[in-house]
Design an enzyme around this catalytic site. Structure first.
Site, short mmCIF file in Angstrom:
data_model
loop_
_atom_site.label_atom_id
_atom_site.label_comp_id
_atom_site.label_asym_id
_atom_site.label_seq_id
_atom_site.Cartn_x
_atom_site.Cartn_y
_atom_site.Cartn_z
N ASP A 10 0.92 -1.11 0.09
CA ASP A 10 -0.03 -0.02 -0.13
C ASP A 10 0.89 1.25 -0.08
O ASP A 10 0.98 2.04 0.85
CB ASP A 10 -1.12 0.00 1.34
CG ASP A 10 -0.41 -0.07 2.61
OD1 ASP A 10 0.85 -0.48 2.53
OD2 ASP A 10 -0.83 0.48 3.62
N ASP A 14 7.69 3.28 3.41
CA ASP A 14 8.53 2.08 3.73
C ASP A 14 8.08 1.04 2.91
O ASP A 14 8.98 0.23 2.44
CB ASP A 14 8.22 1.72 5.17
CG ASP A 14 6.78 1.41 5.62
OD1 ASP A 14 5.90 1.96 4.90
OD2 ASP A 14 6.51 0.65 6.33
N ASP A 15 6.90 0.98 2.18
CA ASP A 15 6.36 0.09 1.08
C ASP A 15 7.53 0.43 0.00
O ASP A 15 7.82 -0.53 -0.73
CB ASP A 15 5.00 0.23 0.61
CG ASP A 15 4.14 0.08 1.77
OD1 ASP A 15 3.41 -0.77 1.75
OD2 ASP A 15 3.92 1.05 2.49
N ASN A 170 0.62 1.02 17.09
CA ASN A 170 0.35 2.32 16.38
C ASN A 170 -0.89 2.81 15.91
O ASN A 170 -1.02 4.18 15.75
CB ASN A 170 1.57 2.46 15.35
CG ASN A 170 1.30 1.53 14.10
OD1 ASN A 170 0.18 0.80 14.09
ND2 ASN A 170 2.25 1.33 13.25
N GLU A 176 -2.19 -2.65 15.63
CA GLU A 176 -1.05 -2.12 14.48
C GLU A 176 -2.06 -1.71 13.32
O GLU A 176 -2.90 -2.28 12.88
CB GLU A 176 -0.19 -3.19 14.38
CG GLU A 176 1.06 -2.87 13.28
CD GLU A 176 0.38 -2.90 11.77
OE1 GLU A 176 0.91 -2.50 10.70
OE2 GLU A 176 -0.33 -3.89 11.45
N ASN A 178 -1.81 -2.26 9.88
CA ASN A 178 -2.26 -3.10 8.58
C ASN A 178 -3.22 -4.21 9.00
O ASN A 178 -4.10 -4.49 8.20
CB ASN A 178 -0.98 -3.96 8.21
CG ASN A 178 -0.04 -3.09 7.28
OD1 ASN A 178 -0.48 -1.81 6.84
ND2 ASN A 178 1.21 -3.50 7.31
N HIS A 254 9.44 -0.43 8.42
CA HIS A 254 8.76 -1.79 8.62
C HIS A 254 8.66 -2.65 7.74
O HIS A 254 9.24 -3.73 7.78
CB HIS A 254 7.35 -1.50 9.03
CG HIS A 254 7.13 -0.57 9.95
ND1 HIS A 254 7.04 -0.49 11.35
CD2 HIS A 254 6.39 0.63 9.78
CE1 HIS A 254 6.61 0.40 11.99
NE2 HIS A 254 6.43 1.41 10.96
N ASP A 255 8.35 -2.19 6.38
CA ASP A 255 8.06 -3.24 5.21
C ASP A 255 9.12 -3.79 4.61
O ASP A 255 9.29 -5.01 4.33
CB ASP A 255 7.29 -2.43 4.13
CG ASP A 255 5.91 -2.05 4.82
OD1 ASP A 255 5.37 -2.71 5.74
OD2 ASP A 255 5.24 -1.42 4.04
C1 BDR Z 1 2.56 -0.52 8.44
O1 BDR Z 1 1.43 0.47 8.36
C2 BDR Z 1 1.87 1.39 7.32
O2 BDR Z 1 1.65 2.58 7.79
C3 BDR Z 1 3.19 1.07 6.91
O3 BDR Z 1 3.54 1.04 5.52
C4 BDR Z 1 3.31 -0.45 7.48
O4 BDR Z 1 3.18 -1.47 6.28
C5 BDR Z 1 3.12 -0.35 9.99
O5 BDR Z 1 2.20 -0.31 11.07
CA CA Z 2 2.80 -0.96 4.35
#
Ligand code: BDR
Ligand code: CA
Length: 322
Positions: A10, A14-15, A170, A176, A178, A254-255
């Site tokens: 998405d 970080d993707d 988060n 979290e 996703n 993260h990704d």
């Molecule tokens: C995940 O949520 C998205 O905002 C980031 O791309 C990551 O995949 C982290 O919680």
């Molecule tokens: Ca992501």
């Protein structure tokens, strides 16, 4: 032999780094990229993915996926959870961890005809060898494909998921991003029967990326490494402001950690095979409930409680150096 993967994104800062790492590292054979709504609506996550493909001068196919979640009515613009909170740079300008559209040339808009869930069904029904799926956005595409044809799970080598959290969240006090974005999809995927490795916030926060790492990327001086360095610098500003990590002036990236795990499994630490279930309602909606009892049934997920910063930054730099 490089590991064949399909990446589900998405895109998102970080993707974008995950796409670049997967494309650039010789141990990974990136077969296709599927897009899903999440950090931004689907038209932006798809366009951002295409912009990154053009930045890399790459030609992997891109399949546009789901614009909404299985059950939840996700309304844009989203109320920013911690992970997506705004911050301010030194000049007082507002910055966002995931731009709506990357500051890169508009793409040619070249996407495949099939939508992402149909692509999964088609590819996984026909493939002669099992393939790994790395899903770093909400799990909607894969869940829809599994609902359409559950047997496709037999042709999946492993599903590596960025999502969930044990001690860290988060999106809400319990969840979290996703997983919170589409909890029903996550629950469907976690029970599909394929091998699952989950890379939660506990792993991504401990495998932080630093300003020094961003500087090293800048020294490599390619369009991709410079763009990744810019994204990391913004992420560090936002983390310092909204969710400071234990080591100051660092960020969670993260990704790409999911891709790094396929290159060097030791980048994930304290990995335990546990029963993981997703809470579907109430205050804990989207929470990953991780069973840690000695005696438990249905151990369905390899859950990584920690990550290794040194190994992660080494893999990242290695890939961009080429
Ligand atoms: C995940 O949520 C998205 O905002 C980031 O791309 C990551 O995949 C982290 O919680
Ligand atoms: Ca992501």
């Amino acid at each position: 032999m490089p590991r064949k993967i399909i990446l589900d994104v998405d895109t998102g800062s970080d993707d974008a780094c995950a796409i670049m790492l997967a494309y650039l590292h010789p141990d990974i054979d990136l077969q296709a990229v599927c897009t899903v709504k999440g950090n931004q609506p689907i038209q932006y996550t798809t366009e951002n993915t295409l912009r990154i493909r053009e930045l890399l001068n790459a030609d992997f196919p891109v399949y546009k996926g789901c614009s909404g979640s299985l059950v939840k009515n996700v309304v844009y613009p989203r109320i920013p959870p911690t992970a997506n909170a705004d911050a301010y740079d030194e000049q007082g300008n507002k910055i966002h961890i995931h731009q709506e559209l990357f500051d890169l040339p508009e793409s040619k808009g070249d996407i495949e005809e099939l939508n992402a869930p149909n692509f999964y069904v088609d590819y996984l029904s026909k493939t002669r060898e099992k393939i790994t799926i790395v899903a770093v956005g909400p799990l909607t595409n894969l869940a829809v494909a599994l609902i359409m044809k559950p047997e496709i799970a037999e042709n999946i080598e492993e599903i590596v998921i960025m999502g969930g959290g044990w001690n860290i969240t988060n999106a809400t006090l319990a969840a979290e991003f996703n997983i919170y974005d589409d909890p029903e999809a996550a629950q469907r995927v976690l029970h599909c029967g394929a091998k699952i490795t989950m890379v939660p916030l506990d792993a991504t926060h401990s495998a932080y990326i630093s300003r020094e790492d961003a500087q090293d990327l800048r020294k490599i001086n390619t369009p991709a490494s410079l763009f990744a360095a810019d994204l990391i610098d913004v992420r560090i500003l936002v983390h310092d402001y909204a969710q400071p990590l234990e080591v100051p002036h660092t960020c969670a990236l993260h990704d790409p950690l999911c891709i790094a795990y396929l290159i060097d499994p030791e980048v994930l630490q304290d990995v335990k095979l546990c029963n993981v279930e997703v809470s579907l309602s109430g205050l804990t909606e989207g929470q990953t409930c991780v069973d840690q009892r000695a005696i438990q049934e249905n151990r369905n997920v390899n859950f990584a409680f920690k990550g290794d910063h040194e190994r992660f930054s080494k893999i990242l730099l290695e890939a961009f150096r080429g």
